[in-house]
Each structure stands twice: as C-alpha cells, then as structure tokens.
Write an enzyme that holds these catalytic residues in place. Structure first.
Site, PDB file in Angstrom:
ATOM      1  N   CYS A   1      28.124  47.513  13.655  1.00 57.11           N
ATOM      2  CA  CYS A   1      28.808  46.287  13.278  1.00 57.11           C
ATOM      3  C   CYS A   1      29.156  46.324  11.798  1.00 57.11           C
ATOM      4  O   CYS A   1      28.775  47.241  11.082  1.00 57.11           O
ATOM      5  CB  CYS A   1      27.898  45.093  13.543  1.00 57.11           C
ATOM      6  SG  CYS A   1      26.392  45.212  12.580  1.00 57.11           S
TER       7      CYS A   1
ATOM      8  N   ASP B   1      21.091  72.403  33.161  1.00 57.98           N
ATOM      9  CA  ASP B   1      20.927  72.269  31.715  1.00 57.98           C
ATOM     10  C   ASP B   1      20.440  73.545  31.059  1.00 57.98           C
ATOM     11  O   ASP B   1      20.663  73.749  29.883  1.00 57.98           O
ATOM     12  CB  ASP B   1      19.949  71.139  31.399  1.00 57.98           C
ATOM     13  CG  ASP B   1      18.531  71.540  31.708  1.00 57.98           C
ATOM     14  OD1 ASP B   1      18.326  72.209  32.741  1.00 57.98           O
ATOM     15  OD2 ASP B   1      17.633  71.205  30.920  1.00 57.98           O
TER      16      ASP B   1
ATOM     17  N   ASP C   1      21.221  78.441  33.683  1.00 60.31           N
ATOM     18  CA  ASP C   1      22.241  77.801  34.519  1.00 60.31           C
ATOM     19  C   ASP C   1      23.656  78.093  34.024  1.00 60.31           C
ATOM     20  O   ASP C   1      24.617  77.889  34.754  1.00 60.31           O
ATOM     21  CB  ASP C   1      22.064  76.276  34.522  1.00 60.31           C
ATOM     22  CG  ASP C   1      20.747  75.864  35.139  1.00 60.31           C
ATOM     23  OD1 ASP C   1      20.387  76.473  36.163  1.00 60.31           O
ATOM     24  OD2 ASP C   1      20.100  74.960  34.604  1.00 60.31           O
TER      25      ASP C   1
ATOM     26  N   CYS D   1      26.089  46.452   9.405  1.00 55.46           N
ATOM     27  CA  CYS D   1      25.523  47.773   9.124  1.00 55.46           C
ATOM     28  C   CYS D   1      26.359  48.487   8.086  1.00 55.46           C
ATOM     29  O   CYS D   1      25.855  49.135   7.180  1.00 55.46           O
ATOM     30  CB  CYS D   1      25.517  48.632  10.384  1.00 55.46           C
ATOM     31  SG  CYS D   1      24.747  47.868  11.792  1.00 55.46           S
TER      32      CYS D   1
ATOM     33  N   ASP E   1      20.207  71.717  39.405  1.00 58.31           N
ATOM     34  CA  ASP E   1      19.059  72.426  38.884  1.00 58.31           C
ATOM     35  C   ASP E   1      17.938  71.392  38.834  1.00 58.31           C
ATOM     36  O   ASP E   1      18.203  70.198  38.830  1.00 58.31           O
ATOM     37  CB  ASP E   1      19.413  72.946  37.483  1.00 58.31           C
ATOM     38  CG  ASP E   1      18.203  73.432  36.740  1.00 58.31           C
ATOM     39  OD1 ASP E   1      17.448  74.207  37.326  1.00 58.31           O
ATOM     40  OD2 ASP E   1      18.021  73.038  35.583  1.00 58.31           O
TER      41      ASP E   1
END
Lengths: 62, 728
Positions: free
Chosen positions: B30, B620, B624, B33, B436
């Site tokens: 926002c 992941d 893989d 911040c 996986d």
C-alpha cells in the site's frame, strides 16, 4: 474553405505534440510504476506538519 | 571466525559516481508501506535516492559511495518490518521490459496515426458536397500521416512475418503484413489518381487494435517474470564462503565460483554443488532424488544444491556444475528430452495456416471474376484489395492473444505463473497428470504428526527449547508449536540435542538416546517407519515427537476434483515403496510406482504419450526436470530446484495444490473461448466478404466492420476470467 489549409495542419501539429509528449514520458520511465504513481498523487508527505490542535476550552462547572 | 555479509556483487556504480542497488521487497502492498520505506531509508545520511516501485514490489537505492554498505539497508528494512533482498534482473526479464516498451512506443505512434487519419477520413465521408480538390488534399494529408506511422508501428508484424517467410512457414503476421502493405499501396495509387476512396484509416486502425492486444499480452508476461524474479531473490540464497582460513563471509550464490570453500552448518540448505572436504553429517537429499531417508556425508561425499544438512558442520569445495554422476545423468536426460520435445504448433499458427491461403485465394478469385465479367483491371484490383483489407485478421489477430492475456491474469491471481505462452493451450488438452510425491504432493517442510498426543503445555515448552537448535527436525517442532520466546541458558550438545534447566527441572530435546526415550521412540517408529523422531524429556517424563513431510492440506480434495474432470492421476516417486504407498492410499491414487529413476520417469511418460495421452507432469526435484521436459506440459511448485522451475511451463505458489486445478480449469475455459473467438472471426468474414466481393466495401464500412469485430472478440475474451472456483 481556405481556412482549412491552416487549421488541418495545425490540428495535426497538435496531435504530433501529444505524441512527442507521450514518447518523452515513456522514455523517462513514467509508466514503470503505475500503481505507485496513483498513490503518490494523494500522499501528503510533502505538506508541512499540521500545527498542534488547540486544546478545547475547559468548561467550568459550578 | 568473523562473519560479514558481502552484497557488493549486486551494487552498480553509476557514471555520476553514485552507487545503485535494486532490492526485491516482501510485503509492500500500500501507499503507507511505500512512504514508510522511502522515508525510513532517506533518513540515512548519504542516501540520495530511495524509491519504491509498487507494481513490481521493488526498491531502488542510490547513495554516495563511502561508509554505507548494502547490508545496512537490508537491516534497516528489517527494522521497519520488511524482508528485502538484492537481486539482479535476469536477462530474459530485461528483454521483456525492452520489448514491452517498444510495443508501447509502436502503440502510441499507431494510435496517433489512427486518430488523426480518422479525423480526416470522417471529413471525407461526411462531406458529400466536398470538392474533389479538397478531398485530394485530405487524402494526401492522410498519406503523409499514415505512411510513416505504419512504417514505424508495423515493425513488430513486419519483422515476425519476415522471419516466418524466411523459414518458409506462415504465421498470423504474414496476412497482416500483406494486408497492411497492400491497403497502403492501393490507397496511395488511388490518391495519385484522384479517386474517391482511400483506405489509410483502415490500415492504421488495424495496427492500433493489434498492437493493443500484443502490448497487453507482453505486459502480462513481463509481470509474471517480475513476480518470479522477486520470489527467486527473496529466497535469499547465500552461501557462507571462506575468504581466508579464519574469516567467513555470507555472499550471494551468484558470486560463488568453482574452487571456493563454503561452510555448511546444520539446518542449512546447500546452495552449491561440491565435495565435502571436512566434517561429517547426515544429508537430506529429498529435493534432488525424492528419497526421504537421509544419507551419510563425510570427506569426499558429493553434495548437491538443494540438499539439506541435518546434523554436523561441513566444509564443501564448490565444483563446477554437472560434475557428479547423478547430475551429469540428469543433464544428459534433460538435453535429450528437450530435443525430443516435438514442436507444438500453436492454435494461432494452425489457424493462420488455414486462413492465409483461403483469404488470398478469395482475393485472387474476386479479381479474376471481375475481369471475367468485363470490368477493367483497375477496378478488379481495387476490389480484390478491398477484400484483403476487410478480411485482414483484425479479429483473428486478437482472438487468441486477448484470451491468453485475460486467462494469464486470472491464473496469476490464483497463484499460477506462466513460463511459456502456449502453456495454456497445451494444459487445456491434458487427460493424465503424473505427480511426483516429495515436495509436490507433500509440503517441502517437515511437520509434527503426533502433536495431539502430547499435552499442549509440554509441546509449547519443547517448542521454546527447540528454538535454540538448528537441526531441521527440532526446527519443525518449534514451528509446529508456534514458539516465539526462546528459553535462556540453553546448552547445545553437538550431535545429540539441546538442554536447559527451567524451574529446577532439566529439559532435554534431541535424539532418543540423549533423552533416554528409546522405548517410546521405537514404538513410534514401529507404527510408521518413515517418520523422523525427536525426543523430549522433562525430569522423568518422556515424550517423542514424530516428524515427517505432510501432504499438502488440500491434496486429496484437489486430486478428487481433477479426477471428476476426467483426468487420470498417477504417482511416480523416487522414494521408497512404503512411503509412496502411504501417500497414494491416503489420496486415493491407484496408479503409482515407487523407487523410479529419472530415466524410468521419462520412459513412463513417453509410453503414455505413445498411447495418445496428453500428459501433465507436476514435479519439483532435480530428478523430475527431464520428465518435466518430456511431458506435454509441466508444472512445478515455487519451492522447486532451479532446474525444474526453468524447465516447467507453469509454476505455482503457496502451500496448496489448488493452483494445479485452477491451471487446468482456466486453460480449458481459455481454450474453448479461443475456439469461440476464431469462429466469431470466421462468422464475421462470412458476413463481410460478400460485401467486399461485390465491390460495396467503402472505407466507412471497412472501418465499422473491423472495429466492431475486434470489440466483439475482446469482450468475449473477458469471459476467460470467469471460472467456477473450488473443488466441485
């Protein structure tokens, strides 16, 4: 109708000016953070701090 | 040993002698911040610029070189409550930014041209009493504006069409380019001949519409890249490097070179590939191999980036990538799979392969028909070009990118990032999903399984004691107990556990032997051999926590929902049979295999593809990566290894599996809308082409028809964001 010889190029020149302004603003990164720019417009951190609020007068109760 | 943090790798020296660094910041949402950060940092002397980019969640800082260190900014931001980490924009990201700026410039030029030519054209259309001289004057002015504008703004299309033609293929940009060039050329000739109709407005308007679609598409892609870049940066992957035998420094992994020696403490994830030169420990390689049992590491053991050091401190000499046998094998398989990946023909290209010949043939036939019926060559050619202009794929060129942009935006909000543009099309056809297990169906972090069987107050105390330990299993206890306040005077006994004395009673947390709780531990291990155990003792009381990777909270629901959409689910894991069976049974997955090697995974996926199935691989681990490349379409969680994330077409965020479902749902919806849009474009052509063939397509009709059809497909594309969410 002769007036158009002046008016139409004038209109095109104004449009061209707008285009140049757009290209300039793009080049200077003014579209990099549209979300932030929207908020900066209403941020009030450029204002001097407000003077302290005057204390309300005490009402003497008899 | 002295520890410093060195971020000099990320600092850029500007020409003006000012230092510059870019940080990715977490939690900036926002305006509050924004000003808090900017004011907080500007208060540091010598800082010349602190500017937040709220769109990309990034912060640029500039300062006068000298005493200030980048680490100070990160500490200051931490004080303000923001996690920040420096990052280097990836080369792809900078290229995407350049590309979208170029498209925006083209769009600006095209829009300027379209507006001004239209202003002149409306005058011509409305001025029925206009003298031919004035009309010629207006046409010449239109040419003056339209020709340079189209030459500049058409570049993206001209380039892409030229590239396609050079390799003797046709894409959507070929008919666009031909249409634009012919429309401009014909209008110029007509203007020279003092004719009544010129189509400058149509050509420039066409470019404007198409560029708007291209720009939105590009912007979406750029935003995804920015988010992915931030997430990668905020993982803050650093390594502790020995700058001298006695001095260590925390450096970003980008600054680590082969041959460097790094320190790997218990509980740290290894950020580099290398060989252990000192120390002994247990290593959790589950992110690499899927195997949840720990392996022993000592001098000479090869360790990989992504593995987790469990117990002892190690010194590792960094090796160049792909030296180890496992890694080399995976790299070889990956290269092979990437080569074998058959070039998928995008829907847009398939459409244009059909479209271009049909349209060009129609134009040719129109010309020949007019000549056959006794018209002059001039009239015949003008009519044929009018056919080309009116069929110019305004709607067709927008039909697919508009849907993709809207769908990508909706998927982004559902936690799915797109790595490749045609992923949506490929994901829509998926009928088999291969998961996986470790890190994909399960969460990457460990969690306490038997918290309910331990009194709450004991659990809290154990959690507070666990805060003092770096051991990942202890860290899991601390996290599960949500402990915040560490106990005082905790003594760590390396390799055994931690102990402290509270209210005169000794507390111990560590191995079952250390806490004298071997009996309880063997009971728990007897029930479930896959868990890791950590024991806790208070005086004479003994407790044992069972810790393991839990399934993602919504995994069962998400899998059931995927199945109800007619997708068959399979589970392939490198882990042991018992662990895989347990996961498969609790998720209701009947097709599963355990102990599979990367080569087995590829073979299985190729097998499925040979049976005509469209396979999505979700994984992941580094093991893989080759199968991700081999599958029709692939997906990775954001916690995946670099290699897998780079290979995957889609990346999903968060703890849940729901994004996988969202990806399938949005893709299917998007695909049906793309088809619908293509049919709308065909329908438009069926209506408009006869008008052009008989020679009635005046510039006014062309302008109305083109903008009308473009708006129609754009509005239809908006529906791509409306998908029924949830598991039904």
């Amino acid at each position: 109708m002769e007036v158009m010889v002046i008016l139409v190029p004038l209109a095109l020149a104004l449009g061209l000016l707008g285009l140049l302004a757009f290209l300039w603003s793009l080049k200077t990164g003014q579209y990099d953070d549209l979300e932030g720019a929207a908020w900066r417009a209403i941020a009030d951190d450029d204002l001097p701090p407000l003077p302290p609020a005057p204390t309300p007068p005490q009402i003497e109760r008899g | 040993m002295l520890l410093t943090r060195d971020f000099s790798h990320y600092v850029k020296e500007l020409d003006s002698g000012i230092s510059h660094i870019d940080l990715a910041v977490e939690g900036v949402n926002c305006a509050g911040c924004m000003s808090k950060i900017e004011r907080g940092l500007s208060a540091i002397p010598d800082v010349t610029l602190a500017r937040v980019n709220l769109t990309d969640r990034r912060l640029a800082i500039e300062w006068k070189p000298g005493v200030l260190e980048p680490a100070q900014f990160i500490d200051r931001l931490a004080e303000l409550g923001y996690k920040a980490y420096p990052f280097e924009p990836l080369r792809v990201e900078s290229m995407e930014i350049e590309r979208s700026k170029f498209l925006l410039r083209c769009l600006g030029v095209a829009a300027f041209g379209a507006m001004n030519v239209m202003m002149l054209s409306v005058g011509v259309w409305a001025g029925s009493d206009m003298t031919p001289v004035t009309r010629d004057f207006f046409h010449w002015l239109s040419a003056l504006v339209a020709l340079p504008c189209a030459a500049y703004a058409g570049q993206p299309f001209f380039q892409s069409a030229w590239q396609a033609l050079r390799v003797r293929s046709v894409n959507m940009d070929v008919p666009i380019t031909i249409g634009v060039i012919l429309a401009l050329g014909m209008s110029l000739v007509e203007t020279i001949n003092h004719a009544e109709h010129a189509y400058f407005d149509a050509a420039v308007m066409l470019l404007t519409f198409l560029l708007a679609g291209r720009f939105l598409d590009q912007k979406m892609r750029q935003r995804t890249r920015a988010v992915a870049g931030n997430l990668a940066a905020l993982k803050a992957e650093t390594a502790t490097k020995f700058v001298s035998p006695e001095e260590i420094s925390e450096v970003p992994i980008a600054a680590i070179r082969a041959g460097d020696i790094v320190l790997l403490r218990p509980g740290e994830r290894c950020a580099v590939d290398g060989i252990v030169i000192e120390g002994r420990s247990e290593i959790d390689q589950s992110l690499i191999t899927g195997e949840t049992l720990h392996v022993h590491a000592e001098r000479g053991t090869q360790v990989y980036a992504g593995t987790l050091n469990m117990s002892g401190t190690l010194r590792v000499r960094v090796s160049a990538a792909a030296e180890g046998t496992l890694l080399a094998e995976i790299t070889r398989l990956l290269e092979h799979a990437l080569q074998a990946r058959s070039r998928y023909v995008k829907l847009a290209d398939r459409a244009s392969r059909l479209y271009a010949p049909v349209v060009h043939a129609t134009a040719l036939l129109t010309m020949l028909g007019w000549v056959a019926l006794g018209a002059g060559w001039h009239d015949a050619i003008v009519t044929a070009i009018a056919v080309l202009i009116i069929t110019c794929p305004c709607a067709l060129g927008l039909a697919i990118p508009a849907v993709q942009t809207v769908a990508a935006g909706a998927m982004f909000r559902a936690g799915v990032l797109l790595n490749s543009g045609d992923a949506i099309e490929r994901a829509a056809g998926v009928d088999t999903i291969v998961f996986d297990k470790t890190g994909t169906l399960t969460l990457p972090e460990l969690d306490v399984v038997n918290a309910a069987s331990v009194p709450e107050e004991v659990f809290q105390l154990a959690g507070r004691l666990a805060l003092a330990s770096h051991h990942p299993v202890a860290a899991a206890v601390a996290r599960a107990a949500q402990a915040k306040a560490p106990l005082r005077d905790v003594v760590e006994q390396p390799g055994h556990g931690v102990r402290a004395i509270v209210d005169g009673v000794e507390l111990r947390l560590g191995s079952p032997v250390f806490c004298d709780a071997e009996r309880q531990a063997s009971e728990i291990l007897g029930q479930d051999p896959e868990v890791s155990v950590v024991a806790f003792s208070r005086g004479q009381e003994r407790y044992v926590f069972a810790v393991r990777q839990l399934l993602r909270p919504d995994a069962a629901a998400a899998i059931a929902a995927l199945r109800s959409r007619g997708i068959s689910i399979e589970l392939l894991s490198g882990d042991r049979e018992a662990a895989v069976r347990h996961a498969a049974e609790s998720l209701g997955v009947t097709v599963w295999r355990a102990g599979v090697t990367p080569a087995d995974k590829i073979a299985h996926i190729e097998d499925l593809k040979r049976q005509g199935r469209k396979v999505m691989m979700v994984g992941d681990g580094m093991n893989d990566a080759p199968s991700l490349a081999a599958a029709t379409v692939s997906m990775s969680p954001i916690s995946a290894t670099h290699l897998s994330q780079a290979t995957a077409d889609l990346v999903f965020l968060g703890k849940e599996l729901a994004p996988v479902l969202a990806a399938v749902d949005y893709s299917r919806k998007a695909m049906s809308l793309m088809r619908e849009n293509l049919w709308l474009a065909v329908g438009y052509n069926i209506l408009a082409v006869p008008i052009a063939i008989v020679g009635l397509a005046t510039p006014l009709i062309a302008a109305l028809a083109m903008s009308g059809s473009s708006l129609l497909v754009m509005l239809n594309a908006m529906r791509a964001r409306r998908v029924r969410r949830g598991f039904t």
